[in-house]
Design a protein around this motif. Sequence first.
Motif, PDB file in Angstrom:
ATOM      1  N   VAL A   1      45.093  49.683  38.950  1.00  0.00           N
ATOM      2  CA  VAL A   1      45.188  48.465  39.895  1.00  0.00           C
ATOM      3  C   VAL A   1      45.452  47.079  38.968  1.00  0.00           C
ATOM      4  CG1 VAL A   1      43.843  46.633  41.135  1.00  0.00           C
ATOM      5  CG2 VAL A   1      43.973  49.196  41.795  1.00  0.00           C
ATOM      6  N   TRP A   2      44.611  47.144  37.871  1.00  0.00           N
ATOM      7  CA  TRP A   2      44.650  45.499  36.909  1.00  0.00           C
ATOM      8  C   TRP A   2      46.018  45.538  36.269  1.00  0.00           C
ATOM      9  CZ3 TRP A   2      39.572  47.505  34.566  1.00  0.00           C
ATOM     10  CH2 TRP A   2      38.388  46.870  35.404  1.00  0.00           C
TER      11      TRP A   2
ATOM     12  N   ARG B   1      36.695  45.720  44.215  1.00  0.00           N
ATOM     13  CA  ARG B   1      36.823  44.373  43.524  1.00  0.00           C
ATOM     14  C   ARG B   1      36.074  43.483  44.209  1.00  0.00           C
ATOM     15  NH1 ARG B   1      36.646  40.413  41.952  1.00  0.00           N
ATOM     16  NH2 ARG B   1      38.059  38.775  41.107  1.00  0.00           N
TER      17      ARG B   1
ATOM     18  N   ALA C   1      32.324  43.174  42.695  1.00  0.00           N
ATOM     19  CA  ALA C   1      32.065  43.115  41.314  1.00  0.00           C
ATOM     20  C   ALA C   1      32.617  41.863  40.515  1.00  0.00           C
ATOM     21  CB  ALA C   1      32.779  44.253  40.741  1.00  0.00           C
ATOM     22  N   SER C   2      31.738  41.460  39.594  1.00  0.00           N
ATOM     23  CA  SER C   2      31.977  40.255  38.523  1.00  0.00           C
ATOM     24  C   SER C   2      32.568  40.815  37.400  1.00  0.00           C
ATOM     25  CB  SER C   2      30.868  39.343  38.586  1.00  0.00           C
ATOM     26  OG  SER C   2      29.581  40.240  38.259  1.00  0.00           O
ATOM     27  N   THR C   3      32.448  41.997  36.812  1.00  0.00           N
ATOM     28  CA  THR C   3      32.678  42.152  35.600  1.00  0.00           C
ATOM     29  C   THR C   3      33.567  43.405  35.873  1.00  0.00           C
ATOM     30  OG1 THR C   3      30.955  43.777  34.973  1.00  0.00           O
ATOM     31  CG2 THR C   3      30.577  41.374  34.421  1.00  0.00           C
ATOM     32  N   PRO C   4      34.557  43.862  34.751  1.00  0.00           N
ATOM     33  CA  PRO C   4      35.362  45.159  34.940  1.00  0.00           C
ATOM     34  C   PRO C   4      34.506  46.375  34.935  1.00  0.00           C
ATOM     35  CG  PRO C   4      35.986  43.633  32.909  1.00  0.00           C
ATOM     36  CD  PRO C   4      34.944  42.939  33.550  1.00  0.00           C
TER      37      PRO C   4
ATOM     38  N   LEU D   1      48.551  33.058  29.577  1.00  0.00           N
ATOM     39  CA  LEU D   1      48.681  34.198  30.152  1.00  0.00           C
ATOM     40  C   LEU D   1      47.879  34.420  31.456  1.00  0.00           C
ATOM     41  CD1 LEU D   1      45.683  35.977  29.633  1.00  0.00           C
ATOM     42  CD2 LEU D   1      46.492  35.747  27.279  1.00  0.00           C
ATOM     43  N   HIS D   2      48.377  35.056  32.136  1.00  0.00           N
ATOM     44  CA  HIS D   2      47.855  35.535  33.502  1.00  0.00           C
ATOM     45  C   HIS D   2      47.098  36.586  33.645  1.00  0.00           C
ATOM     46  CE1 HIS D   2      48.493  35.918  37.929  1.00  0.00           C
ATOM     47  NE2 HIS D   2      48.602  37.035  37.388  1.00  0.00           N
ATOM     48  N   ILE D   3      45.941  36.378  34.179  1.00  0.00           N
ATOM     49  CA  ILE D   3      44.809  37.154  34.322  1.00  0.00           C
ATOM     50  C   ILE D   3      44.916  37.982  35.881  1.00  0.00           C
ATOM     51  CG2 ILE D   3      42.499  38.177  34.424  1.00  0.00           C
ATOM     52  CD1 ILE D   3      42.005  36.556  31.697  1.00  0.00           C
ATOM     53  N   ASP D   4      45.322  38.799  36.186  1.00  0.00           N
ATOM     54  CA  ASP D   4      45.431  39.404  37.484  1.00  0.00           C
ATOM     55  C   ASP D   4      44.291  39.236  38.187  1.00  0.00           C
ATOM     56  OD1 ASP D   4      47.720  41.553  38.914  1.00  0.00           O
ATOM     57  OD2 ASP D   4      45.702  41.604  39.825  1.00  0.00           O
ATOM     58  N   PRO D   5      44.257  38.671  39.488  1.00  0.00           N
ATOM     59  CA  PRO D   5      43.276  38.409  40.146  1.00  0.00           C
ATOM     60  C   PRO D   5      42.327  39.589  40.680  1.00  0.00           C
ATOM     61  CG  PRO D   5      45.214  37.778  41.330  1.00  0.00           C
ATOM     62  CD  PRO D   5      45.410  38.309  40.103  1.00  0.00           C
ATOM     63  N   THR D   6      42.944  40.741  40.710  1.00  0.00           N
ATOM     64  CA  THR D   6      42.260  41.882  40.796  1.00  0.00           C
ATOM     65  C   THR D   6      41.115  42.461  39.808  1.00  0.00           C
ATOM     66  OG1 THR D   6      43.930  43.447  39.982  1.00  0.00           O
ATOM     67  CG2 THR D   6      44.093  42.934  42.348  1.00  0.00           C
ATOM     68  N   LEU D   7      41.359  41.602  38.464  1.00  0.00           N
ATOM     69  CA  LEU D   7      40.445  42.060  37.429  1.00  0.00           C
ATOM     70  C   LEU D   7      39.367  41.012  37.272  1.00  0.00           C
ATOM     71  CD1 LEU D   7      39.591  43.350  34.568  1.00  0.00           C
ATOM     72  CD2 LEU D   7      41.368  42.083  33.935  1.00  0.00           C
ATOM     73  N   PRO D   8      38.177  41.463  37.845  1.00  0.00           N
ATOM     74  CA  PRO D   8      37.017  40.431  37.841  1.00  0.00           C
ATOM     75  C   PRO D   8      36.494  40.526  36.328  1.00  0.00           C
ATOM     76  CG  PRO D   8      36.153  42.522  38.484  1.00  0.00           C
ATOM     77  CD  PRO D   8      37.674  42.788  38.281  1.00  0.00           C
ATOM     78  N   ILE D   9      36.509  39.007  35.811  1.00  0.00           N
ATOM     79  CA  ILE D   9      35.960  39.090  34.356  1.00  0.00           C
ATOM     80  C   ILE D   9      35.322  37.685  34.006  1.00  0.00           C
ATOM     81  CG2 ILE D   9      38.236  38.713  33.246  1.00  0.00           C
ATOM     82  CD1 ILE D   9      37.230  40.532  30.944  1.00  0.00           C
TER      83      ILE D   9
ATOM     84  N   PHE E   1      35.223  38.067  28.630  1.00  0.00           N
ATOM     85  CA  PHE E   1      36.405  37.966  28.083  1.00  0.00           C
ATOM     86  C   PHE E   1      36.363  37.813  26.844  1.00  0.00           C
ATOM     87  CE2 PHE E   1      39.960  35.042  26.823  1.00  0.00           C
ATOM     88  CZ  PHE E   1      41.209  36.032  27.143  1.00  0.00           C
TER      89      PHE E   1
ATOM     90  N   GLN F   1      34.061  33.094  36.341  1.00  0.00           N
ATOM     91  CA  GLN F   1      35.338  34.053  36.414  1.00  0.00           C
ATOM     92  C   GLN F   1      36.205  33.605  35.802  1.00  0.00           C
ATOM     93  OE1 GLN F   1      35.667  37.304  38.101  1.00  0.00           O
ATOM     94  NE2 GLN F   1      33.583  37.119  37.562  1.00  0.00           N
TER      95      GLN F   1
END
Lengths: 275, 275
Positions: free
Chosen positions: A41-42, A217, A220-223, B90-98, B103, B131
């Motif tokens: 997904v990512w 998604r 969750a707050s972290t990968p 850079l672009h972090i995909d919004p589907t990636l919670p981090i 990071f 986030q």
Amino acid sequence: MIMTPGQLMGQTMGLDDFFIRAIFAGLGLALATAPLGCLVVWRRMAFFGDATAHAAILGVALALAIDMPIFAGALIVALAMAILVSSLGGRGYASDTLLGVLAHSSLALGLVAVSFMTDIRVDLIGFLFGDILAVTRQDLLVIWLGGGLVSALVWWRWSAALTVTISPDLAQAAGLNPRREALRLNLALAVTVAIAIKVVGALLIAAMLVIPAAAARPLASTPERMALMASGLSVIAVIGGLNLAFTLDTPAGPTIVSCLTAMFLASSLLSASRR
Amino acid sequence: MNMLNSEKHASGHAKSVLAGVKNAVVTISGQRILQDISLEIEAEEIVTIVGPNGSGKTTLLRLLIGAIAPDQGDIVRSADLRIGYVPQKLHIDPTLPITVARFLQLPVSTPAEVVAQSLETAGVGHLEARQMANLSGGEFQRVMLARALLNNPHLLILDEATQGLDQAGSAAFYNRLALVRDQLGCAVLMVSHELHVVMAASDRVICLNGHVCCQGTPEHVSAAPEYLELFGPQAAGALAVYRHQHDHHHHHDLDGECLPHDHDPGAAHGADHGA
């Protein structure tokens, strides 16, 4: 035909046996698909998963033609697809165009090839939608070995894969090789497709990869939490879906995916109501 | 490897060369991107590379961080050189919670104190738990700067780090960068389109267009005919407009008017430019 649990009941197999085997097959698959699905997904590789799964039908046809195990045939074609896409990536074709060409060509070739095999009564629907209730002990072994392998690979390369996903340049600057990490993921995906084709089938593999991750998604707050959450949801969907299929006498694979869909809707509504 | 270093010492220079390229030629898909480039970065200096689109600026940076190898020529790096790299936005995909903190732990985990210290140095200590997807452009780039500071680098390399920021945002970013340089004593090599801000904040400017057109102090470069030919006559004014309130020399603004000055000449350092 996909057999429903009710039909299978009438057969010689003991209920506990096939039902427990089906649950363990689903769990073994979830072991691989949940964390890998988050990366899919990512990295926006959902279409790649789909394309590899379609291509694997060609592998199924080849396996039937030369009397090789289905898993081996699907694995060979899926791996070839992964390597081909990895090496062709960034050579002038938009990668989704390239994937589309490869996927549909191999699916079509596979279907045509199977139609020539008049001496074998081939049930291709079974490979499109899977037949989790027909899983044998041997299948179970293959699924758990493959699932364990993919899961181990994904957790071993987790940080590296995350970095490459966020920025290949950052990964490079940190001494990682983005192409190698991407190839590893593609290979992991190929193995997943090969073990999943018998369980959920070519058409539903992408669902097992994408839907748990998408449902996890908003929660969750972290990968890492997203991957664990996706695993948890997959486990619930496998157990819940199989029980539902048994009670309602519905096809097993699609019922599992429908459970995932319900979870996705619930988590989307939950996150929408929180805003 | 230390070819340039020893040459420097032979010629009696006291400054040490951190990194450089010597007669580098880079060809990408048949196109000559860099033609016989030589440059060196010395300790604690701020060097800016300017040049039109396609002039090879990013390629030159990638050469220095080791992301690509030259077809001819050499890359020079001092022994144990630590590079901090800030890539283009850079672009972090919004589907990636981090979170910001997580990071900064990619791809290798770093002690929490070091992470906190880096964020503090970059002026974003308060963002640790946020986030990544919810940061503003300016916050995001400072987090990227913090990330580049984690290994206490000798050389910071920034590629269009302020792209997409408004003028106040990028001026604030360069101020912070000058503070970081003073605090850590690292050299800074950056690429930018924003001639006026970036040239004023630099010790040395390199004007690139496949080859080094001209280089020297910002004043020297902005008066050089090669630079004026590349960027047009307004470009000379850009620096003047920016510097006029800090220099004691009289400059003309874009309308040709002579501007009065009542400013302390000591303030002519790039680090003092306010946001």
